[in-house]
Write a protein that holds these residues in place. Structure first.
Motif, PDB file in Angstrom:
ATOM      1  N   GLU A 110     -12.047   6.122  -1.550  1.00  0.00           N
ATOM      2  CA  GLU A 110     -12.276   4.696  -1.750  1.00  0.00           C
ATOM      3  C   GLU A 110     -11.243   3.849  -1.011  1.00  0.00           C
ATOM      4  OE1 GLU A 110     -14.726   2.884  -3.251  1.00  0.00           O
ATOM      5  OE2 GLU A 110     -15.743   4.802  -3.257  1.00  0.00           O
ATOM      6  N   GLU A 111     -10.028   4.338  -0.932  1.00  0.00           N
ATOM      7  CA  GLU A 111      -8.970   3.568  -0.291  1.00  0.00           C
ATOM      8  C   GLU A 111      -8.248   4.450   0.711  1.00  0.00           C
ATOM      9  OE1 GLU A 111      -6.377   1.893  -3.202  1.00  0.00           O
ATOM     10  OE2 GLU A 111      -7.985   0.928  -4.277  1.00  0.00           O
ATOM     11  N   GLY A 112      -8.025   3.914   1.878  1.00  0.00           N
ATOM     12  CA  GLY A 112      -7.248   4.615   2.883  1.00  0.00           C
ATOM     13  C   GLY A 112      -6.077   3.746   3.271  1.00  0.00           C
ATOM     14  N   PRO A 113      -5.063   4.355   3.811  1.00  0.00           N
ATOM     15  CA  PRO A 113      -3.883   3.555   4.181  1.00  0.00           C
ATOM     16  C   PRO A 113      -4.083   2.817   5.505  1.00  0.00           C
ATOM     17  CG  PRO A 113      -3.467   5.887   4.560  1.00  0.00           C
ATOM     18  CD  PRO A 113      -4.841   5.772   3.974  1.00  0.00           C
ATOM     19  N   ASN A 165      -6.689 -10.739  19.109  1.00  0.00           N
ATOM     20  CA  ASN A 165      -5.433 -10.731  18.342  1.00  0.00           C
ATOM     21  C   ASN A 165      -5.568 -10.079  16.973  1.00  0.00           C
ATOM     22  OD1 ASN A 165      -3.788 -11.742  20.343  1.00  0.00           O
ATOM     23  ND2 ASN A 165      -4.138 -13.859  19.752  1.00  0.00           N
ATOM     24  N   LYS A 166      -6.503  -9.152  16.857  1.00  0.00           N
ATOM     25  CA  LYS A 166      -6.655  -8.352  15.643  1.00  0.00           C
ATOM     26  C   LYS A 166      -6.090  -6.967  15.923  1.00  0.00           C
ATOM     27  CE  LYS A 166     -10.774 -10.776  14.179  1.00  0.00           C
ATOM     28  NZ  LYS A 166     -12.230 -10.676  14.011  1.00  0.00           N
ATOM     29  N   VAL A 167      -5.436  -6.403  14.929  1.00  0.00           N
ATOM     30  CA  VAL A 167      -4.753  -5.124  15.085  1.00  0.00           C
ATOM     31  C   VAL A 167      -5.040  -4.261  13.869  1.00  0.00           C
ATOM     32  CG1 VAL A 167      -2.493  -4.050  15.398  1.00  0.00           C
ATOM     33  CG2 VAL A 167      -2.894  -6.317  16.314  1.00  0.00           C
ATOM     34  N   MET A 168      -5.172  -2.948  14.096  1.00  0.00           N
ATOM     35  CA  MET A 168      -5.329  -2.010  12.995  1.00  0.00           C
ATOM     36  C   MET A 168      -4.034  -1.214  12.856  1.00  0.00           C
ATOM     37  SD  MET A 168      -8.135   0.976  12.232  1.00  0.00           S
ATOM     38  CE  MET A 168      -7.746   1.957  13.643  1.00  0.00           C
ATOM     39  N   PHE A 169      -3.506  -1.152  11.628  1.00  0.00           N
ATOM     40  CA  PHE A 169      -2.319  -0.360  11.322  1.00  0.00           C
ATOM     41  C   PHE A 169      -2.771   0.806  10.453  1.00  0.00           C
ATOM     42  CE2 PHE A 169      -0.886  -4.766  11.780  1.00  0.00           C
ATOM     43  CZ  PHE A 169       0.085  -4.627  12.760  1.00  0.00           C
ATOM     44  N   LEU A 170      -2.632   2.017  10.974  1.00  0.00           N
ATOM     45  CA  LEU A 170      -3.030   3.216  10.252  1.00  0.00           C
ATOM     46  C   LEU A 170      -1.771   3.918   9.757  1.00  0.00           C
ATOM     47  CD1 LEU A 170      -5.162   5.260   9.351  1.00  0.00           C
ATOM     48  CD2 LEU A 170      -5.008   6.299  11.621  1.00  0.00           C
ATOM     49  N   PHE A 171      -1.576   3.909   8.443  1.00  0.00           N
ATOM     50  CA  PHE A 171      -0.386   4.480   7.821  1.00  0.00           C
ATOM     51  C   PHE A 171      -0.641   5.923   7.416  1.00  0.00           C
ATOM     52  CE2 PHE A 171       0.078  -0.034   7.377  1.00  0.00           C
ATOM     53  CZ  PHE A 171       1.431  -0.251   7.532  1.00  0.00           C
ATOM     54  N   GLN A 172       0.422   6.692   7.331  1.00  0.00           N
ATOM     55  CA  GLN A 172       0.304   8.070   6.858  1.00  0.00           C
ATOM     56  C   GLN A 172       0.269   8.124   5.341  1.00  0.00           C
ATOM     57  OE1 GLN A 172       3.145  10.760   8.603  1.00  0.00           O
ATOM     58  NE2 GLN A 172       2.761  10.009  10.671  1.00  0.00           N
ATOM     59  N   MET A 230       2.048   1.547   3.193  1.00  0.00           N
ATOM     60  CA  MET A 230       1.134   0.416   3.342  1.00  0.00           C
ATOM     61  C   MET A 230       1.348  -0.613   2.227  1.00  0.00           C
ATOM     62  SD  MET A 230      -3.011   0.285   3.184  1.00  0.00           S
ATOM     63  CE  MET A 230      -2.973   0.700   1.461  1.00  0.00           C
ATOM     64  N   GLU A 231       1.461  -0.137   0.991  1.00  0.00           N
ATOM     65  CA  GLU A 231       1.658  -1.039  -0.153  1.00  0.00           C
ATOM     66  C   GLU A 231       2.980  -1.793  -0.044  1.00  0.00           C
ATOM     67  OE1 GLU A 231      -0.513  -1.888  -2.398  1.00  0.00           O
ATOM     68  OE2 GLU A 231      -2.038  -0.415  -1.858  1.00  0.00           O
ATOM     69  N   GLN A 232       4.016  -1.143   0.472  1.00  0.00           N
ATOM     70  CA  GLN A 232       5.312  -1.797   0.653  1.00  0.00           C
ATOM     71  C   GLN A 232       5.204  -2.949   1.656  1.00  0.00           C
ATOM     72  OE1 GLN A 232       8.012  -1.376  -1.065  1.00  0.00           O
ATOM     73  NE2 GLN A 232       9.428  -2.576   0.133  1.00  0.00           N
ATOM     74  N   VAL A 233       4.463  -2.725   2.728  1.00  0.00           N
ATOM     75  CA  VAL A 233       4.260  -3.775   3.732  1.00  0.00           C
ATOM     76  C   VAL A 233       3.508  -4.947   3.117  1.00  0.00           C
ATOM     77  CG1 VAL A 233       3.039  -4.323   5.882  1.00  0.00           C
ATOM     78  CG2 VAL A 233       4.411  -2.243   5.731  1.00  0.00           C
ATOM     79  N   LEU A 234       2.466  -4.662   2.338  1.00  0.00           N
ATOM     80  CA  LEU A 234       1.698  -5.723   1.684  1.00  0.00           C
ATOM     81  C   LEU A 234       2.536  -6.491   0.665  1.00  0.00           C
ATOM     82  CD1 LEU A 234      -1.790  -4.069   1.089  1.00  0.00           C
ATOM     83  CD2 LEU A 234      -1.258  -5.991   2.589  1.00  0.00           C
ATOM     84  N   LEU A 235       3.383  -5.773  -0.043  1.00  0.00           N
ATOM     85  CA  LEU A 235       4.230  -6.392  -1.064  1.00  0.00           C
ATOM     86  C   LEU A 235       5.186  -7.424  -0.466  1.00  0.00           C
ATOM     87  CD1 LEU A 235       5.117  -6.331  -4.079  1.00  0.00           C
ATOM     88  CD2 LEU A 235       6.811  -4.636  -3.394  1.00  0.00           C
ATOM     89  N   LEU A 236       5.634  -7.169   0.753  1.00  0.00           N
ATOM     90  CA  LEU A 236       6.616  -8.057   1.389  1.00  0.00           C
ATOM     91  C   LEU A 236       5.978  -9.137   2.265  1.00  0.00           C
ATOM     92  CD1 LEU A 236       9.289  -5.358   2.278  1.00  0.00           C
ATOM     93  CD2 LEU A 236       9.325  -6.987   0.381  1.00  0.00           C
ATOM     94  N   CYS A 237       4.652  -9.279   2.210  1.00  0.00           N
ATOM     95  CA  CYS A 237       3.969 -10.336   2.967  1.00  0.00           C
ATOM     96  C   CYS A 237       4.447 -11.697   2.486  1.00  0.00           C
ATOM     97  CB  CYS A 237       2.460 -10.259   2.749  1.00  0.00           C
ATOM     98  SG  CYS A 237       1.622  -9.081   3.780  1.00  0.00           S
ATOM     99  N   PRO A 238       4.389 -12.724   3.279  1.00  0.00           N
ATOM    100  CA  PRO A 238       3.792 -12.816   4.602  1.00  0.00           C
ATOM    101  C   PRO A 238       4.751 -12.366   5.698  1.00  0.00           C
ATOM    102  CG  PRO A 238       4.520 -14.987   3.933  1.00  0.00           C
ATOM    103  CD  PRO A 238       4.810 -14.052   2.789  1.00  0.00           C
TER     104      PRO A 238
END
Length: 189
Positions: free
Chosen positions: A29-32, A71-78, A83-91
């Motif tokens: 259901e969820e991928g990084p 200017n769209k980019v895909m970040f594929l995390f291991q 991934m959650e850490q990056v989202l937590l520190l947004c923007p």
């Protein structure tokens, strides 16, 4: 105009064109995976983005960066944790341009993602100390956008100089300069 409508109404797919292809959606259901969009019309240098963000995000594991155009980019995390850490520190911003991140979910197409909202921390100053509660933060924050979090302790209080609220703001609208907050039945702040 009616002639065109009537002419199109009779169009049908041929037998060869009507063939169906069934694809299997991944079971997870969820991928990084994060999809990002830089808020600029200027072309972003993807190599610079990858180099800078790898040092700034400090992910425990490596991640891949792919250009999706416009200017769209895909970040594929291991790992999901990175991934959650990056989202937590947004923007996040790159070269003074806002980077809006979106967590890609199963079955979602990049073309359907609307990059019009981003989380921001909002500070509410001037409230009486005992009014700096989670409930008050949610009430004020709801007038700005979707409340993601109120920075409060376990008892629901934020005993500091201000109340912090994380709100998902619609970036297509101008920022608000303030809000009127009624204290009790009579007082306006």
């Amino acid at each position: 105009m009616e002639e065109i409508t009537e002419g199109c109404a009779g169009l049908k797919l041929s037998l060869r064109e009507d063939a169906e292809v069934e694809i299997k959606v991944p079971l997870t259901e969820e991928g990084p995976v994060l999809i990002g969009k830089f808020c600029t019309k200027r072309r972003i240098n993807l190599e610079s983005v990858a180099r800078v963000l790898k040092s700034v995000w400090k992910a425990k594991h490596s991640f891949e960066v792919s250009d999706l155009g416009e200017n769209k980019v895909m970040f594929l995390f291991q790992t999901t944790e990175d991934m959650e850490q990056v989202l937590l520190l947004c923007p996040w911003s790159f070269d003074k341009y806002l980077l809006i991140l979106h967590k890609l979910v199963c079955g979602e197409a990049v073309k359907d993602i609307r990059f019009d909202k981003s989380p921001f921390w909002i500070q509410i100053h001037g409230l009486p100390t005992m009014c700096q509660t989670k409930e008050v933060g949610e009430s004020i924050g709801a007038t700005l956008g979707e409340v993601v979090k109120v920075d409060a302790n376990r008892k629901g209080f934020c005993l500091g100089n201000f109340l912090r609220i994380r709100v998902l703001l619609d970036i297509s609208l101008p920022l608000c300069r303030g809000r009127k907050v009624r204290l009790g039945e009579h007082g306006l702040k």
